[in-house]
Design a protein around this motif. Sequence first.
Motif, PDB file in Angstrom:
ATOM      1  N   GLU A  42      -4.142 -29.616  62.702  1.00  0.00           N
ATOM      2  CA  GLU A  42      -4.152 -28.239  63.192  1.00  0.00           C
ATOM      3  C   GLU A  42      -2.895 -27.936  64.008  1.00  0.00           C
ATOM      4  OE1 GLU A  42      -7.964 -28.037  65.119  1.00  0.00           O
ATOM      5  OE2 GLU A  42      -8.997 -27.530  63.240  1.00  0.00           O
ATOM      6  N   ALA A  43      -2.419 -28.912  64.783  1.00  0.00           N
ATOM      7  CA  ALA A  43      -1.192 -28.724  65.564  1.00  0.00           C
ATOM      8  C   ALA A  43       0.022 -28.586  64.648  1.00  0.00           C
ATOM      9  CB  ALA A  43      -1.000 -29.895  66.535  1.00  0.00           C
ATOM     10  N   VAL A  44       0.095 -29.417  63.606  1.00  0.00           N
ATOM     11  CA  VAL A  44       1.201 -29.325  62.646  1.00  0.00           C
ATOM     12  C   VAL A  44       1.197 -27.952  61.979  1.00  0.00           C
ATOM     13  CG1 VAL A  44       2.082 -30.197  60.435  1.00  0.00           C
ATOM     14  CG2 VAL A  44       1.421 -31.807  62.221  1.00  0.00           C
ATOM     15  N   LEU A  45       0.019 -27.495  61.537  1.00  0.00           N
ATOM     16  CA  LEU A  45      -0.077 -26.191  60.893  1.00  0.00           C
ATOM     17  C   LEU A  45       0.338 -25.062  61.841  1.00  0.00           C
ATOM     18  CD1 LEU A  45      -3.440 -26.665  58.955  1.00  0.00           C
ATOM     19  CD2 LEU A  45      -1.157 -26.454  57.941  1.00  0.00           C
ATOM     20  N   ALA A  46      -0.142 -25.116  63.074  1.00  0.00           N
ATOM     21  CA  ALA A  46       0.154 -24.057  64.047  1.00  0.00           C
ATOM     22  C   ALA A  46       1.639 -24.033  64.410  1.00  0.00           C
ATOM     23  CB  ALA A  46      -0.696 -24.243  65.298  1.00  0.00           C
ATOM     24  N   GLU A  47       2.199 -25.196  64.730  1.00  0.00           N
ATOM     25  CA  GLU A  47       3.605 -25.247  65.151  1.00  0.00           C
ATOM     26  C   GLU A  47       4.550 -24.905  64.003  1.00  0.00           C
ATOM     27  OE1 GLU A  47       4.931 -28.570  67.517  1.00  0.00           O
ATOM     28  OE2 GLU A  47       2.964 -28.743  68.492  1.00  0.00           O
ATOM     29  N   THR A  48       4.234 -25.371  62.814  1.00  0.00           N
ATOM     30  CA  THR A  48       5.091 -25.064  61.668  1.00  0.00           C
ATOM     31  C   THR A  48       4.999 -23.585  61.324  1.00  0.00           C
ATOM     32  OG1 THR A  48       4.804 -27.298  60.801  1.00  0.00           O
ATOM     33  CG2 THR A  48       5.652 -25.663  59.277  1.00  0.00           C
ATOM     34  N   GLY A  49       3.796 -23.024  61.363  1.00  0.00           N
ATOM     35  CA  GLY A  49       3.637 -21.595  61.113  1.00  0.00           C
ATOM     36  C   GLY A  49       4.431 -20.755  62.095  1.00  0.00           C
ATOM     37  N   THR A  50       4.388 -21.126  63.371  1.00  0.00           N
ATOM     38  CA  THR A  50       5.160 -20.415  64.398  1.00  0.00           C
ATOM     39  C   THR A  50       6.654 -20.536  64.128  1.00  0.00           C
ATOM     40  OG1 THR A  50       3.422 -20.758  66.032  1.00  0.00           O
ATOM     41  CG2 THR A  50       5.626 -20.288  66.878  1.00  0.00           C
TER      42      THR A  50
ATOM     43  N   ALA B 265      -4.206 -40.988  58.105  1.00  0.00           N
ATOM     44  CA  ALA B 265      -4.458 -41.374  59.496  1.00  0.00           C
ATOM     45  C   ALA B 265      -4.327 -40.170  60.435  1.00  0.00           C
ATOM     46  CB  ALA B 265      -3.483 -42.475  59.915  1.00  0.00           C
ATOM     47  N   THR B 266      -3.876 -39.039  59.906  1.00  0.00           N
ATOM     48  CA  THR B 266      -3.733 -37.815  60.690  1.00  0.00           C
ATOM     49  C   THR B 266      -5.116 -37.295  61.088  1.00  0.00           C
ATOM     50  OG1 THR B 266      -1.730 -37.247  59.460  1.00  0.00           O
ATOM     51  CG2 THR B 266      -2.810 -35.460  60.655  1.00  0.00           C
ATOM     52  N   SER B 267      -5.303 -37.056  62.378  1.00  0.00           N
ATOM     53  CA  SER B 267      -6.584 -36.505  62.842  1.00  0.00           C
ATOM     54  C   SER B 267      -6.613 -34.997  62.597  1.00  0.00           C
ATOM     55  CB  SER B 267      -6.760 -36.776  64.347  1.00  0.00           C
ATOM     56  OG  SER B 267      -5.839 -35.985  65.097  1.00  0.00           O
ATOM     57  N   ARG B 268      -7.794 -34.432  62.702  1.00  0.00           N
ATOM     58  CA  ARG B 268      -7.932 -32.981  62.518  1.00  0.00           C
ATOM     59  C   ARG B 268      -7.102 -32.235  63.566  1.00  0.00           C
ATOM     60  NH1 ARG B 268     -12.693 -29.272  60.777  1.00  0.00           N
ATOM     61  NH2 ARG B 268     -11.944 -27.291  61.578  1.00  0.00           N
ATOM     62  N   ALA B 269      -7.126 -32.706  64.806  1.00  0.00           N
ATOM     63  CA  ALA B 269      -6.353 -32.059  65.877  1.00  0.00           C
ATOM     64  C   ALA B 269      -4.857 -32.107  65.570  1.00  0.00           C
ATOM     65  CB  ALA B 269      -6.652 -32.719  67.217  1.00  0.00           C
ATOM     66  N   GLN B 270      -4.378 -33.247  65.075  1.00  0.00           N
ATOM     67  CA  GLN B 270      -2.960 -33.361  64.712  1.00  0.00           C
ATOM     68  C   GLN B 270      -2.618 -32.421  63.563  1.00  0.00           C
ATOM     69  OE1 GLN B 270      -3.044 -37.576  63.960  1.00  0.00           O
ATOM     70  NE2 GLN B 270      -1.952 -38.056  65.868  1.00  0.00           N
TER      71      GLN B 270
ATOM     72  N   MET C  31       9.803 -32.014  59.758  1.00  0.00           N
ATOM     73  CA  MET C  31       9.723 -33.451  60.067  1.00  0.00           C
ATOM     74  C   MET C  31       9.605 -33.669  61.572  1.00  0.00           C
ATOM     75  SD  MET C  31      12.476 -35.112  57.411  1.00  0.00           S
ATOM     76  CE  MET C  31      12.219 -36.775  58.064  1.00  0.00           C
ATOM     77  N   ASN C  32      10.373 -32.924  62.374  1.00  0.00           N
ATOM     78  CA  ASN C  32      10.293 -33.048  63.832  1.00  0.00           C
ATOM     79  C   ASN C  32       8.928 -32.626  64.350  1.00  0.00           C
ATOM     80  OD1 ASN C  32      12.895 -34.026  64.164  1.00  0.00           O
ATOM     81  ND2 ASN C  32      13.779 -31.999  64.470  1.00  0.00           N
ATOM     82  N   ILE C  33       8.375 -31.561  63.793  1.00  0.00           N
ATOM     83  CA  ILE C  33       7.056 -31.084  64.221  1.00  0.00           C
ATOM     84  C   ILE C  33       5.988 -32.127  63.903  1.00  0.00           C
ATOM     85  CG2 ILE C  33       5.251 -29.380  63.708  1.00  0.00           C
ATOM     86  CD1 ILE C  33       7.583 -27.314  63.413  1.00  0.00           C
ATOM     87  N   VAL C  34       6.034 -32.688  62.703  1.00  0.00           N
ATOM     88  CA  VAL C  34       5.058 -33.712  62.307  1.00  0.00           C
ATOM     89  C   VAL C  34       5.120 -34.888  63.277  1.00  0.00           C
ATOM     90  CG1 VAL C  34       4.498 -35.410  60.518  1.00  0.00           C
ATOM     91  CG2 VAL C  34       4.960 -33.035  59.886  1.00  0.00           C
ATOM     92  N   GLU C  35       6.325 -35.331  63.596  1.00  0.00           N
ATOM     93  CA  GLU C  35       6.503 -36.458  64.527  1.00  0.00           C
ATOM     94  C   GLU C  35       6.023 -36.077  65.930  1.00  0.00           C
ATOM     95  OE1 GLU C  35      10.299 -38.721  66.442  1.00  0.00           O
ATOM     96  OE2 GLU C  35      10.324 -38.442  64.269  1.00  0.00           O
ATOM     97  N   HIS C  36       6.369 -34.878  66.379  1.00  0.00           N
ATOM     98  CA  HIS C  36       5.977 -34.410  67.711  1.00  0.00           C
ATOM     99  C   HIS C  36       4.454 -34.330  67.857  1.00  0.00           C
ATOM    100  CE1 HIS C  36       4.989 -31.066  70.542  1.00  0.00           C
ATOM    101  NE2 HIS C  36       5.808 -31.761  71.316  1.00  0.00           N
ATOM    102  N   CYS C  37       3.772 -33.990  66.777  1.00  0.00           N
ATOM    103  CA  CYS C  37       2.311 -33.860  66.813  1.00  0.00           C
ATOM    104  C   CYS C  37       1.606 -35.204  66.655  1.00  0.00           C
ATOM    105  CB  CYS C  37       1.841 -32.895  65.732  1.00  0.00           C
ATOM    106  SG  CYS C  37       2.353 -31.190  66.042  1.00  0.00           S
ATOM    107  N   GLY C  38       2.356 -36.297  66.528  1.00  0.00           N
ATOM    108  CA  GLY C  38       1.761 -37.629  66.461  1.00  0.00           C
ATOM    109  C   GLY C  38       1.315 -38.041  65.075  1.00  0.00           C
ATOM    110  N   SER C  39       1.731 -37.322  64.067  1.00  0.00           N
ATOM    111  CA  SER C  39       1.360 -37.654  62.697  1.00  0.00           C
ATOM    112  C   SER C  39       2.566 -38.254  61.983  1.00  0.00           C
ATOM    113  CB  SER C  39       0.873 -36.392  61.971  1.00  0.00           C
ATOM    114  OG  SER C  39       0.415 -36.726  60.677  1.00  0.00           O
ATOM    115  N   SER C  40       2.405 -38.474  60.690  1.00  0.00           N
ATOM    116  CA  SER C  40       3.526 -38.969  59.881  1.00  0.00           C
ATOM    117  C   SER C  40       3.367 -38.467  58.457  1.00  0.00           C
ATOM    118  CB  SER C  40       3.571 -40.502  59.901  1.00  0.00           C
ATOM    119  OG  SER C  40       2.413 -41.034  59.308  1.00  0.00           O
TER     120      SER C  40
END
Length: 159
Positions: A62-70, A55-60, A123-132
Amino acid sequence: TIGTVEDIGLRSTRIRTAERGLISVPNGSLAAANIENLSARDKMRIFGAISLGYATSRAQLEAVLAETGTMLREHPRLERGSAWIRLAKLAAGGLELEMQAYVLTREYNDYIAVREEILLSVMNIVEHCGSSLATSSQTVYLAREAQAAEAKTLGSSKL
């Protein structure tokens, strides 16, 4: 066998295992074996897979990847140049990400504390980005007995 060398004798070496057992290994066997000295490591690797639900969108994603990488690159206890996270595959259970980082420590207890901190941050980043995170599930399709019998009859009449 993983353990701590307790005694090196003329004929054998005694190793204490994590389960507290004592193993005696002939020195001739040790001379022919590949031995890794874990206490000589200068850093310890975190490597793992993280699955996000479909159910994770492409935008979500990409946000998870970017925030986790940072987060990995800016963490004070991690080696910056070797930390990464990438989309690895579209697996049956979800979008599978792979992550790697080296913890700058020689101590196992420090390593597991940093690893736990990193995983909780993910886990916090995934939740913050609206995914699960993905959960294991299976879909089972059931047909009614009458429909199954009808399909079976139709199949045999074609012969």
